[in-house]
Design a protein around this motif. Structure first.
Motif, PDB file in Angstrom:
ATOM      1  N   UNK A 121       9.361 -26.203  38.962  1.00 14.29           N
ATOM      2  CA  UNK A 121       9.978 -27.147  38.043  1.00 14.29           C
ATOM      3  C   UNK A 121      10.674 -28.278  38.797  1.00 14.29           C
ATOM      4  N   UNK A 122      10.611 -29.491  38.227  1.00 18.83           N
ATOM      5  CA  UNK A 122      11.241 -30.649  38.850  1.00 18.83           C
ATOM      6  C   UNK A 122      12.755 -30.477  38.956  1.00 18.83           C
ATOM      7  N   UNK A 123      13.300 -30.972  40.059  1.00 16.70           N
ATOM      8  CA  UNK A 123      14.748 -30.960  40.251  1.00 16.70           C
ATOM      9  C   UNK A 123      15.454 -31.709  39.122  1.00 16.70           C
ATOM     10  N   UNK A 124      16.461 -31.093  38.526  1.00 12.90           N
ATOM     11  CA  UNK A 124      17.220 -31.739  37.448  1.00 12.90           C
ATOM     12  C   UNK A 124      17.965 -32.962  37.960  1.00 12.90           C
ATOM     13  N   UNK A 180      -3.547 -35.324  31.946  1.00 12.25           N
ATOM     14  CA  UNK A 180      -4.465 -35.137  30.825  1.00 12.25           C
ATOM     15  C   UNK A 180      -3.826 -34.291  29.729  1.00 12.25           C
ATOM     16  N   UNK A 181      -2.978 -33.346  30.120  1.00 16.11           N
ATOM     17  CA  UNK A 181      -2.296 -32.480  29.164  1.00 16.11           C
ATOM     18  C   UNK A 181      -1.021 -33.124  28.629  1.00 16.11           C
ATOM     19  N   UNK A 182      -0.345 -33.886  29.496  1.00 19.15           N
ATOM     20  CA  UNK A 182       0.957 -34.475  29.143  1.00 19.15           C
ATOM     21  C   UNK A 182       1.067 -35.825  29.850  1.00 19.15           C
ATOM     22  N   UNK A 183       0.789 -36.943  29.165  1.00 17.75           N
ATOM     23  CA  UNK A 183       0.819 -38.265  29.803  1.00 17.75           C
ATOM     24  C   UNK A 183       2.164 -38.632  30.414  1.00 17.75           C
ATOM     25  N   UNK A 184       3.232 -37.923  30.029  1.00 18.96           N
ATOM     26  CA  UNK A 184       4.560 -38.194  30.584  1.00 18.96           C
ATOM     27  C   UNK A 184       4.932 -37.207  31.686  1.00 18.96           C
ATOM     28  N   UNK A 185       3.970 -36.425  32.143  1.00 26.15           N
ATOM     29  CA  UNK A 185       4.244 -35.450  33.204  1.00 26.15           C
ATOM     30  C   UNK A 185       4.735 -36.145  34.466  1.00 26.15           C
ATOM     31  N   UNK A 186       5.696 -35.513  35.095  1.00 25.82           N
ATOM     32  CA  UNK A 186       6.179 -35.996  36.394  1.00 25.82           C
ATOM     33  C   UNK A 186       5.738 -35.004  37.456  1.00 25.82           C
ATOM     34  N   UNK A 187       5.040 -35.535  38.427  1.00 23.56           N
ATOM     35  CA  UNK A 187       4.374 -34.660  39.399  1.00 23.56           C
ATOM     36  C   UNK A 187       4.605 -35.188  40.810  1.00 23.56           C
ATOM     37  N   UNK A 188       4.971 -34.292  41.697  1.00 26.13           N
ATOM     38  CA  UNK A 188       5.006 -34.582  43.134  1.00 26.13           C
ATOM     39  C   UNK A 188       4.334 -33.401  43.818  1.00 26.13           C
ATOM     40  N   UNK A 189       3.044 -33.529  44.073  1.00 28.09           N
ATOM     41  CA  UNK A 189       2.223 -32.407  44.527  1.00 28.09           C
ATOM     42  C   UNK A 189       1.738 -32.635  45.957  1.00 28.09           C
ATOM     43  N   UNK A 190       2.032 -31.681  46.815  1.00 29.84           N
ATOM     44  CA  UNK A 190       1.597 -31.740  48.212  1.00 29.84           C
ATOM     45  C   UNK A 190       0.634 -30.585  48.487  1.00 29.84           C
ATOM     46  N   UNK A 191      -0.360 -30.853  49.343  1.00 26.15           N
ATOM     47  CA  UNK A 191      -1.347 -29.825  49.683  1.00 26.15           C
ATOM     48  C   UNK A 191      -1.477 -29.717  51.198  1.00 26.15           C
ATOM     49  N   UNK A 192      -1.595 -28.493  51.662  1.00 21.71           N
ATOM     50  CA  UNK A 192      -1.861 -28.203  53.072  1.00 21.71           C
ATOM     51  C   UNK A 192      -3.121 -27.358  53.132  1.00 21.71           C
ATOM     52  N   UNK A 220       7.062 -32.654  29.448  1.00 20.90           N
ATOM     53  CA  UNK A 220       7.772 -32.902  28.203  1.00 20.90           C
ATOM     54  C   UNK A 220       8.222 -31.583  27.580  1.00 20.90           C
ATOM     55  N   UNK A 221       7.345 -30.586  27.609  1.00 17.22           N
ATOM     56  CA  UNK A 221       7.666 -29.235  27.158  1.00 17.22           C
ATOM     57  C   UNK A 221       7.593 -28.315  28.372  1.00 17.22           C
ATOM     58  N   UNK A 222       8.717 -28.145  29.042  1.00 15.15           N
ATOM     59  CA  UNK A 222       8.737 -27.396  30.291  1.00 15.15           C
ATOM     60  C   UNK A 222       8.326 -25.940  30.097  1.00 15.15           C
ATOM     61  N   UNK A 223       8.387 -25.450  28.869  1.00 13.98           N
ATOM     62  CA  UNK A 223       7.995 -24.063  28.604  1.00 13.98           C
ATOM     63  C   UNK A 223       6.509 -23.836  28.858  1.00 13.98           C
ATOM     64  N   UNK A 224       5.731 -24.935  28.873  1.00 10.62           N
ATOM     65  CA  UNK A 224       4.286 -24.808  29.095  1.00 10.62           C
ATOM     66  C   UNK A 224       3.903 -24.808  30.569  1.00 10.62           C
ATOM     67  N   UNK A 225       4.895 -24.906  31.454  1.00 13.99           N
ATOM     68  CA  UNK A 225       4.598 -25.011  32.875  1.00 13.99           C
ATOM     69  C   UNK A 225       3.761 -23.839  33.379  1.00 13.99           C
TER      70      UNK A 225
END
Length: 392
Positions: free
Chosen positions: A105-108, A35-47, A62-67
């Motif tokens: 942050x995502x792995x480069x 919703x904030x960044x349509x190009x966001x790349x996410x791999x989210x796990x929950x326990x 897209x703007x990693x400074x906003x993480x």
């Protein structure tokens, strides 16, 4: 020729099942970031376990400074999910559960494999993905899984609207369906275990509550005097959810897909953005299989796609019509790339997947749902059927 007379069993679990609580949180985090960044790349796990939720994984923006700004919202997102599901137990309550956020942050190295130097988008990982469709139900889904989902969804509705306040969020269903002539005709056994909030309730009391809703959901005539019922067969089920058993994202992949009636590539869906072909290619495989059946090319269809990390186009396209085809399967395989771009970018564009549409998929199946006006369940459309027929 495939068997025509047999029984087949599938199960479903409710939104309050510990694993589904985790799927929901992971997908809600994904939705918030998209919703904030349509190009966001996410791999989210929950326990999740007693009084504890741990969220981890990686995020590329897209703007990693906003993480850091976005990470401040994760606690609130998790609590909102738990509240909506309905957990207010002493040892698992939306207001008091401890939430630990370990997203980073995502792995480069992963990022460089997905986006090439020319901006061409490769698959986020290697893998095989399957889609399936059958004309045995209106939703083009196997009947055992479709109706197992429908039972739990209906019970969640009456629990949440206050009609049945004694029901708790955690539940599992299982149906054994009789097939005659290759078509579902009845239910030989029904298994339902549901959490209840009144400790004095017996299994018979719980059955009295749930049986009318089960009969309401199942097709008329499918339940008869010979149908075997097992409702809360172990007795009391008061302690439920992550307090009763730990949960983890991605552990219900067969529940999420076809209930074992079709192959599964092995990858889970929840918490993954659509650059991950585990999710997007599984969705487009279902889309293709459903359109093959909708086009009248077959009564049943399985589609397999395979990908390599960093490579845009699929390595293979395989179609099996299980002896029901009106068109040669090889001809369908040749037609598919003529009517749809199966690169990760092409899939996301065709199905309009860069939207916050994923939390709703986390329970009651990723397939067999109606397409929604905002783009949700776009992979359930049958708008490719005519193009496929013309491309043969």
């Amino acid at each position: 020729m495939s068997r025509q007379n047999y029984v087949f069993t599938s199960e479903s679990v409710s939104e309050g099942h510990p694993d589904k609580v985790c799927d929901r949180i992971s997908d809600a985090v994904l939705d918030a970031l998209l919703a904030e960044d349509p190009l966001a790349r996410v791999a989210c796990e929950t326990f999740a376990t007693t009084n504890r939720v741990v969220i981890g994984g990686e995020v590329g923006l897209t703007d990693q400074a906003k993480l850091a700004e976005y990470m401040g919202k994760i606690d609130e997102i998790a609590r909102a999910c738990i509240k909506d599901i309905g957990y207010e137990q002493e040892k698992f309550h939306h207001a008091t559960v401890e939430v630990t956020n370990l997203l980073h942050e995502q792995s480069a190295h992963i990022a460089q494999g997905v986006t090439g130097e020319q901006g061409d988008e490769g698959a986020g990982d290697q893998g095989i993905m399957f889609g399936y469709a059958t004309n045995e139900t209106d939703a083009m889904m196997p009947a055992p899984i479709q109706f197992s989902h429908a039972i739990l969804k209906r019970l969640a509705e009456v629990r949440k609207n206050g009609t049945e306040p004694t029901l708790g969020p955690d539940a599992k269903s299982q149906l054994t369906v009789q097939y005659n002539g290759g078509k579902p005709v009845g239910v030989t056994s029904i298994v339902l275990s549901t959490q209840h909030l009144d400790e004095s309730m017996t299994s018979a009391d719980v059955r009295a509550v749930v049986e009318p809703y089960i009969l309401e959901v199942l097709p008329e005539g499918w339940v008869n005097a010979d149908t075997i019922w097992h409702v809360n067969p172990t007795g009391k089920f008061v302690i439920g959810g992550p307090d009763g058993d730990a949960g983890l994202t991605g552990r219900k992949i067969i529940v999420d897909t076809y209930g074992g009636a079709a192959p599964h590539g092995g990858g889970a869906f929840s918490g993954k953005d659509p650059t991950k072909v585990d999710r997007s290619a599984a969705y487009v495989s279902r889309y293709l299989a459903k359109n093959i059946v909708a086009a009248g090319m077959a009564e049943r269809a399985t589609v397999q796609l395979s990908y390599a990390i960093g490579v845009a186009k699929p390595l293979s396209i395989y179609v099996d019509t299980h002896g029901t085809g009106e068109v040669d399967a090889a001809a369908i395989e040749r037609a598919i790339p003529k009517v749809i771009d199966l690169t990760p970018r092409g899939i996301r564009t065709h199905l309009d997947m860069n939207k916050p549409i994923y939390a709703r998929t986390a329970a009651y199946g990723h397939f067999g749902r109606a397409p929604e006006a905002d783009g949700g369940f776009s992979w359930e459309r049958t708008d490719l059927a005519e193009a496929l027929k013309k491309a043969i």
